[in-house]
Design a protein around this motif. Structure first.
Motif, PDB file in Angstrom:
ATOM      1  N   PHE A  94       6.694   6.823   1.656  1.00 20.85           N
ATOM      2  CA  PHE A  94       5.520   7.098   2.485  1.00 20.85           C
ATOM      3  C   PHE A  94       5.370   8.589   2.759  1.00 20.85           C
ATOM      4  O   PHE A  94       6.326   9.281   3.099  1.00 20.85           O
ATOM      5  N   GLU A  97      -0.746   8.788   6.538  1.00 16.75           N
ATOM      6  CA  GLU A  97      -1.764   7.751   6.682  1.00 16.75           C
ATOM      7  C   GLU A  97      -2.869   8.275   7.589  1.00 16.75           C
ATOM      8  O   GLU A  97      -2.608   8.962   8.581  1.00 16.75           O
ATOM      9  N   TYR A 101      -6.889   5.391   4.549  1.00 20.39           N
ATOM     10  CA  TYR A 101      -6.271   6.135   3.462  1.00 20.39           C
ATOM     11  C   TYR A 101      -4.788   6.374   3.740  1.00 20.39           C
ATOM     12  O   TYR A 101      -4.398   6.746   4.860  1.00 20.39           O
ATOM     13  N   SER A 102      -3.986   6.176   2.733  1.00 17.97           N
ATOM     14  CA  SER A 102      -2.562   6.481   2.841  1.00 17.97           C
ATOM     15  C   SER A 102      -2.070   7.025   1.504  1.00 17.97           C
ATOM     16  O   SER A 102      -2.621   6.711   0.446  1.00 17.97           O
TER      17      SER A 102
END
Length: 328
Positions: A94, A97, A101-102
């Protein structure tokens, strides 16, 4: 003043086509590199010749066993055949975010993250100049310019195209030949360009090298070469449809001017692939070339042809010295 500046810019050391310390030369003038996965392990990086974030490519000047080498590294395009494995066997890291949207970094299996690598060894000053990033200029070459500037320059070069003859004589790359018409007048050999990894048709790139020698470039073509060009166009398209199920309507078929080597050859690429040199400044559609010669058999003897040259190129220096290029 401009004339003095042109001479100063073009007063670089005389170009040479032979490596200074070349060793282990084989009979065709190339150096043997140890095969296997550790060929580049001893590469000493000297400089980055050029890089492109858009093309996801970097070109490195280094040394192997005391000789200059050029290494071209390119990210391979995605393939729909590997998407399922890409999604199921990779790990998402990750990043951020924001609303819907990420973004993530995708850690993929090693075999799905290969880098297309081309090694030129031993590399000459000519190779280094070719791949080094430079300021570009557009040259407008008349028929007279070709006779008085370009042709003498070409004839003065000693840059070897023995590798082309090795292909035509099947001394090298014979196993890579896709199609061949052996006719000495209208025949050609069709094989993948080194830029193509041959894994994905989306970036298909093949070269048709004519058997007939003595045709250096577009400038040498006249109406007598129409059977040769028509044969390449017809049989090249047929061979690609047979081997890769790609119809002619999805192909870009063209010649370069100026070419990277002076033995006539034709480029076949997938229309989806923006191959280097396929733009307006260099590429001439083969179908257009044929129509032009049908209308005027001497078309390319007299036509003004425009092309792009990089700063430091020997031919560009000749145009500057002749006062045929505004560069200040």
């Amino acid at each position: 003043m401009a004339e003095k500046a042109a001479k100063r810019e073009c007063s670089s050391p005389k170009e040479t086509s032979t490596p200074k310390k070349a060793k282990k030369l084989n009979e065709d003038g190339g150096c043997f590199l140890k095969p296997g996965g550790d060929v580049l392990a001893s590469l000493k990086t000297l400089e980055i010749l050029s890089e492109s974030a858009e093309e996801k490519k970097i070109i490195v000047h280094g040394q192997l066993e005391g000789n200059d080498a050029v290494v071209v590294l390119e990210k391979n395009p995605f393939s729909k055949d590997t998407l399922e494995e890409l999604f199921t066997s990779s790990t998402l890291k990750f990043d951020m975010e924001n609303n819907i949207y990420s973004s993530y970094s995708l850690q993929v299996p090693l075999h799905l993250n290969e880098i297309k690598t081309t090694v030129i060894y031993p590399a000459t000053e000519e190779h280094l100049k070719k791949y080094r990033s430079h300021q570009s200029f557009l040259v407008e070459e008349t028929g007279d310019d070709y006779q008085s500037i370009t042709l003498p320059y070409i004839q003065s070069r000693t840059f070897s195209i023995q590798w082309v003859y090795n292909i035509l004589e099947k001394k090298a790359e014979a196993e890579r030949i896709v199609y061949e018409d052996p006719d000495p007048k209208v025949g050609f050999t069709l094989l993948p360009d080194l830029k193509w990894d041959q894994k994905r048709v989306v970036n298909l790139y093949l070269i048709a090298i004519v058997h007939q020698r003595g045709i250096k470039s577009l400038r040498d073509l006249t109406e007598e070469h129409l059977p040769l060009l028509q044969n390449i166009l017809k049989k090249g398209k047929e061979a690609i449809r047979t081997h890769y199920q790609l119809p002619a309507s999805k192909l870009r078929i063209y010649l370069h001017y100026q070419p990277s080597y002076y033995h006539l050859h034709v480029h076949f690429t997938n229309l989806k692939y923006r191959a280097p040199g396929c733009g307006l400044e260099r590429a001439h559609f083969l179908s257009d070339v044929i129509q032009n010669l049908q209308s005027d058999g001497q078309y390319y003897k007299t036509r003004t042809l425009s092309f792009q040259l990089h700063e430091g190129n020997g031919l560009l220096c000749k145009f500057k010295e002749a006062g045929r290029l505004e560069f200040r």
